[in-house]
Write an enzyme that holds these catalytic residues in place. Sequence first.
Site, short mmCIF file in Angstrom:
data_model
loop_
_atom_site.label_atom_id
_atom_site.label_comp_id
_atom_site.label_asym_id
_atom_site.label_seq_id
_atom_site.Cartn_x
_atom_site.Cartn_y
_atom_site.Cartn_z
N SER A 10 0.84 -1.20 0.00
CA SER A 10 0.00 0.00 0.00
C SER A 10 0.88 1.25 0.00
CB SER A 10 -0.87 -0.03 1.26
OG SER A 10 -1.74 1.06 1.26
N CYS A 29 -6.25 1.19 12.68
CA CYS A 29 -7.59 0.76 12.29
C CYS A 29 -8.41 0.32 13.51
CB CYS A 29 -7.50 -0.37 11.28
SG CYS A 29 -6.25 -0.06 10.04
#
Length: 380
Positions: A197, A323
Amino acid sequence: MIYLDNAATTRTAPEVVEAMLPYFTEHYGNAGGIYRLGCESKRAVARARETIASTLMAEPGGIYFTSGGTESDNWAIKAVYEACCGKGGHIVTSRIEHHAVLRTCEYLERKGARVTYLDVDEDGIVSVEQLKKAICPDTVLISVMYANNEIGTIQPIREIGEIAAEHGILFHTDAVQAYGQIPIDVKDCHIDMLSASAHKFYGPKGAGFLYIGTGTKLGSFMHGGQQERGRRAGTENVAGIVGMAAAAERAYRTMEERAQKEARLRDYLIERIMREIPDAKLNGHAVKRLPGNVNVSFASVEGETVLIMLDMEGICASSGSACTSGAIDPSHVLRAIGLMPELARGSVRLTLGEENTKEEMDAVAEALARSVQKIREIAI
Ligand code: PLP
């Protein structure tokens, strides 16, 4: 401000932004267009594929652009299960994966898959012996992360890849935290699929890739147009892809020096915390660890309270992964390494980046010591 949450995201490097800008304004053509404007976008995407492939010692044809780590993980795991479940549906993964992997496995369990979650030792290293024992005739996939996002522990990826190859089982690794920070050779490690990512290595958010090794049969995840050789439909995010490639090239060019500097500052910060704050514990492996990761637990404090106090001093940090921050439950990773819930709740993750300095480490060590002491005094 002192930014110590680089595992959550990094600042997009100015030269990366610079490389992206023309693809918003000047070269805005659809990479699927046959006119010159489209062809420039198509060429930029092809160049980016070559750049990224070279950082992994891979063929350019193995790079598939996605929207990021979550999509790449979902694609790899769901598509392997779908392609192989006629032959059995057993997946082996670890207890400390990111939720992008864990939740995907749980979803597949509801669809009938059988999943083995490997234990880790107190440093967060996956048990290779348990992996060998877990493999059975209907095992279709091994998915073990390259490096952990919370405690920074780096897994024995080559060893795991060799075991997968010996048994003819596909091997996926979530390298979202490792790619751009440490060298990776997909062939040497027998990696069939790898997720990465861009926003973790000074690239833009919303851009990532899945590496798929030659000969790995994997169906599409997104259905629609013929983009990415028909395997990932959707108009290419050309500016994002160009930015990711610029960031990847930069990350691998500067890696050695950057990693050495970060590891030096990391060890300095760890040493100060351990020396100056009573009842502190370092989480994760002392050596097999990402250069920028510091994860410490403090007895008798709530990590969230420490974060708020650090924020008041202009310091950005995290407890557990970004997260899950805000969740009250102690992190699944800290529980998996055997931390008691009370100590796990008192954990703070500080992840260094290329811009941090020794003066900042001093300021953070002092702010942490002050915060922990204050919280403990109030609790008495
Ligand atoms: N996997 C790991 C190990 C991560 O750390 C993250 C993000 O924190 C992801 C996957 C998800 O990546 P993205 O934010 O690009 O969807």
